[in-house]
Design an enzyme around this catalytic site. Structure first.
Site, PDB file in Angstrom:
ATOM      1  N   HIS A 306       0.841  -1.193   0.000  1.00  0.00           N
ATOM      2  CA  HIS A 306       0.000   0.000   0.000  1.00  0.00           C
ATOM      3  C   HIS A 306       0.877   1.244   0.000  1.00  0.00           C
ATOM      4  O   HIS A 306       1.926   1.245   0.629  1.00  0.00           O
ATOM      5  CB  HIS A 306      -0.917   0.010   1.244  1.00  0.00           C
ATOM      6  N   ASP A 364      -8.029  -5.455   0.181  1.00  0.00           N
ATOM      7  CA  ASP A 364      -8.561  -6.176  -0.970  1.00  0.00           C
ATOM      8  C   ASP A 364      -8.117  -7.625  -1.035  1.00  0.00           C
ATOM      9  O   ASP A 364      -8.632  -8.402  -1.830  1.00  0.00           O
ATOM     10  CB  ASP A 364      -8.182  -5.444  -2.263  1.00  0.00           C
TER      11      ASP A 364
HETATM   12  N1  CMC Z   1       4.232  -7.291  -5.129  1.00  0.00           N
HETATM   13  C1  CMC Z   1       5.573  -7.244  -5.327  1.00  0.00           C
HETATM   14  N2  CMC Z   1       6.323  -6.153  -5.088  1.00  0.00           N
HETATM   15  C2  CMC Z   1       5.681  -5.049  -4.657  1.00  0.00           C
HETATM   16  C3  CMC Z   1       4.299  -5.023  -4.441  1.00  0.00           C
HETATM   17  C4  CMC Z   1       3.572  -6.199  -4.694  1.00  0.00           C
HETATM   18  N3  CMC Z   1       2.255  -6.222  -4.485  1.00  0.00           N
HETATM   19  N4  CMC Z   1       3.933  -3.787  -4.024  1.00  0.00           N
HETATM   20  C5  CMC Z   1       5.057  -3.063  -3.982  1.00  0.00           C
HETATM   21  N5  CMC Z   1       6.117  -3.815  -4.345  1.00  0.00           N
HETATM   22  C6  CMC Z   1       7.513  -3.392  -4.384  1.00  0.00           C
HETATM   23  C7  CMC Z   1       7.790  -2.513  -5.584  1.00  0.00           C
HETATM   24  O1  CMC Z   1       8.199  -3.256  -6.709  1.00  0.00           O
HETATM   25  C8  CMC Z   1       8.863  -1.598  -5.054  1.00  0.00           C
HETATM   26  O2  CMC Z   1      10.082  -2.294  -5.117  1.00  0.00           O
HETATM   27  P1  CMC Z   1      11.475  -1.493  -5.371  1.00  0.00           P
HETATM   28  O3  CMC Z   1      11.595  -0.532  -4.215  1.00  0.00           O
HETATM   29  O4  CMC Z   1      12.505  -2.564  -5.370  1.00  0.00           O
HETATM   30  O5  CMC Z   1      11.301  -0.808  -6.690  1.00  0.00           O
HETATM   31  C9  CMC Z   1       8.510  -1.428  -3.575  1.00  0.00           C
HETATM   32  O6  CMC Z   1       7.739  -2.602  -3.229  1.00  0.00           O
HETATM   33  C10 CMC Z   1       7.691  -0.204  -3.289  1.00  0.00           C
HETATM   34  O7  CMC Z   1       6.571  -0.222  -4.129  1.00  0.00           O
HETATM   35  P2  CMC Z   1       5.987   1.013  -4.905  1.00  0.00           P
HETATM   36  O8  CMC Z   1       5.401   0.584  -6.203  1.00  0.00           O
HETATM   37  O9  CMC Z   1       6.999   2.112  -4.947  1.00  0.00           O
HETATM   38  O10 CMC Z   1       4.853   1.434  -3.928  1.00  0.00           O
HETATM   39  P3  CMC Z   1       3.649   2.324  -4.305  1.00  0.00           P
HETATM   40  O11 CMC Z   1       3.304   3.042  -3.069  1.00  0.00           O
HETATM   41  O12 CMC Z   1       3.905   3.123  -5.516  1.00  0.00           O
HETATM   42  O13 CMC Z   1       2.527   1.244  -4.702  1.00  0.00           O
HETATM   43  C11 CMC Z   1       0.685  -0.197  -4.620  1.00  0.00           C
HETATM   44  C12 CMC Z   1       1.508   0.846  -3.869  1.00  0.00           C
HETATM   45  C13 CMC Z   1      -0.594  -0.504  -3.795  1.00  0.00           C
HETATM   46  C14 CMC Z   1       0.239   0.361  -5.971  1.00  0.00           C
HETATM   47  C15 CMC Z   1       1.537  -1.482  -4.802  1.00  0.00           C
HETATM   48  O14 CMC Z   1       1.887  -1.984  -3.535  1.00  0.00           O
HETATM   49  C16 CMC Z   1       0.820  -2.547  -5.622  1.00  0.00           C
HETATM   50  O15 CMC Z   1       0.852  -2.503  -6.848  1.00  0.00           O
HETATM   51  N6  CMC Z   1       0.122  -3.534  -4.934  1.00  0.00           N
HETATM   52  C17 CMC Z   1      -0.641  -4.514  -5.645  1.00  0.00           C
HETATM   53  C18 CMC Z   1      -1.993  -3.922  -6.026  1.00  0.00           C
HETATM   54  C19 CMC Z   1      -2.917  -3.762  -4.846  1.00  0.00           C
HETATM   55  O16 CMC Z   1      -3.105  -4.681  -4.064  1.00  0.00           O
HETATM   56  N7  CMC Z   1      -3.559  -2.569  -4.754  1.00  0.00           N
HETATM   57  C20 CMC Z   1      -4.580  -2.316  -3.755  1.00  0.00           C
HETATM   58  C21 CMC Z   1      -4.237  -1.207  -2.820  1.00  0.00           C
HETATM   59  S1  CMC Z   1      -5.377  -1.210  -1.433  1.00  0.00           S
HETATM   60  C22 CMC Z   1      -6.844  -0.664  -2.084  1.00  0.00           C
HETATM   61  C23 CMC Z   1      -6.861   0.801  -2.241  1.00  0.00           C
HETATM   62  O17 CMC Z   1      -6.806   1.514  -1.215  1.00  0.00           O
HETATM   63  O18 CMC Z   1      -6.970   1.261  -3.404  1.00  0.00           O
END
Ligand code: CMC
Length: 432
Positions: A306, A364
């Protein structure tokens, strides 16, 4: 008390004093709103460090797993309130007393029915259209019905629009699905509570009435409460941005639905279940964990991570418990997808990659399993999220007009394109 200031000093010694703004809780903010007058803009893709507004609706402390709606912890609200208490709270700042609740409920129910002409809007879609595509378009089309009562600067018009949206979105969501199935549209029933009415519209048919199960209704009220708001997430910020131009509330909420549909946001509940169905077998979990860690693979473990929670998502804890209650009520404790989810969660939580990056299951991860057990199809998961989040979207939209700093949202950019070019010169060159 003297206002705290930050000093921005450039290499050449030029400096700017920037006011520091403190909220009632949370990180202080450096006010850079006047920086552009001094010839600079700031750069923050994804708004990782940028507050876009003042808000008194929802507070999240991602490090401490805290989520408050108007100051009340989500755990207390989920346990003791129904969704209409919470939507009233989000909109008005206080929980309703009994009289206020009665009049709010009857006001919402007064607007339950959809205009009959909307039937034709639904029938314009392909039968196999995704419910989110239909829902988004139908919500937007509502602006064509209420154009005389959509003055966004009129408090009464805003209240009326808020009530209309909260009242009609359940029917729009349910009908988007019924149309998909080719089943007749069920009308809302004012004798039922908000969640029960939605479930009844979704599941009853002229030949078989839906049997209302209070445990499932309570679980569904919880799903709605947990998804009702989440401060300045992508869809809420979209609603605010669209609304900042004075656009009508139905257009704003339709834009919010579009943003929510993305798999990184509200689409994650549907994507999580699809992923679990694809993994299918516990023996394949490690393969998917490895894919999620592989930087050359775009796959991510859906339902994990998240932007704001760098610790457990408090909503996920509540949803996990609800999941057990619903599965036990339905005699599905041995459901293979649920077992697979628990195993995947355990493996991921013990894996260095997920531990180091503080990636925990989010709301989720479990909400899809609960909804599936209740008989709600995958394609409706994000529609249910949108139904709940309408309360938050409309509360933020309304709040925007109460504040003093209403400005059209207009981010800046760092231009990285071509410098001045000469068209006639370039054409001559290419002719040669
Ligand atoms: N699986 C594998 N790696 C992950 C995941 C994941 N689900 N989420 C984050 N990471 C890694 C990402 O690759 C990054 O690695 P690095 O630092 O080596 O590049 C690190 O963790 C930080 O991630 P980020 O993408 O910079 O984090 P963000 O804040 O931009 O993204 C997120 C948050 C929710 C979009 C992401 O965690 C994700 O895509 N999760 C899967 C989709 C999901 O479950 N979304 C629902 C969110 S809850 C409902 C809502 O409130 O909308």
């Amino acid at each position: 008390m003297e206002q705290k200031k930050a000093k921005l000093v450039l290499e050449d010694g030029t400096s700017f004093d920037l006011p520091i703004i403190e909220g009632t809780m949370g990180k202080p903010a450096i006010d850079i709103s006047n920086l552009s007058q001094n010839g600079f803009v700031t750069y923050d893709p994804g708004f990782m460090s940028t507050a876009s507004c003042d808000s008194a609706i929802t507070y999240i402390d991602g490090e401490n797993s805290t989520l408050l709606y108007r100051g009340y912890p989500i755990e207390q609200l989920a346990e003791n309130c129904d969704f209409l208490d919470v939507s009233y709270l989000l909109l008005n700042g206080e929980l309703p007393n009994q009289n206020e609740k009665n009049s709010y409920v009857s006001e919402v129910k007064k607007h339950y029915l959809l205009h009959d002409q909307l039937n034709s809007v639904f029938r314009g879609f392909r039968r196999d259209a995704h419910p989110m595509a239909v829902m988004q378009a139908v919500v937007a089309s509502k602006s064509a019905f209420y154009f005389e009562e959509m003055n966004v600067y009129n408090r009464n018009h805003r209240k009326l629009s808020a009530n209309r949206l909260i009242a009609k979105v359940p029917s729009i969501a349910a009908w988007s699905y019924l149309y998909n199935l080719g089943r007749p549209f069920n009308y809302p029933r004012s004798d039922l509570g908000y969640a029960a009415n939605f479930l009844n519209m979704l599941f009853s048919s002229p030949t078989q009435p839906y049997e209302i199960n209070p445990i499932l209704v309570k679980a569904f009220e919880k799903i709605l409460i947990l998804h009702a708001d989440h401060e300045q997430n992508a869809s809420t910020s979209t609603v605010r941005l669209v609304g900042s131009s004075g656009a009508n509330p139905f257009a704003c909420v339709a834009a919010g639905i579009a943003s929510l549909w993305g798999p990184a946001h509200g689409g994650a509940n549907e994507a999580t279940l699809k992923m679990l169905q694809e993994i299918k077998n516990e023996s394949r979990i490690n393969e998917y964990i490895e894919r999620a860690k592989d930087k050359t693979d775009s796959f991510r473990l859906m339902g994990f991570g998240h932007r704001v929670y760098r610790n457990k998502d408090p909503r996920a804890e509540i949803m996990r418990k609800t999941c057990h209650e619903v599965l036990s009520e339905l005699g599905l404790e041995n459901d293979s997808i649920f077992k697979l989810a628990l195993k995947l969660e355990k493996i991921a939580l013990e894996d260095d990659y997920f531990v180091e990056k503080k990636l925990y299951p989010n709301v989720d991860f479990y909400s899809g399993i609960v909804m599936r057990a209740m008989g709600i199809p995958n394609s409706m998961f994000t529609a249910v999220f949108a139904l709940a989040r309408t309360a938050g979207w409309i509360a933020h939209w309304n709040e925007m007009f109460l504040g003093e700093n209403l400005k059209i949202g207009r981010p800046r950019q760092i231009y990285q394109g071509k410098r001045f070019r000469n068209l006639s010169q370039d054409r001559n060159v290419s002719k040669d």
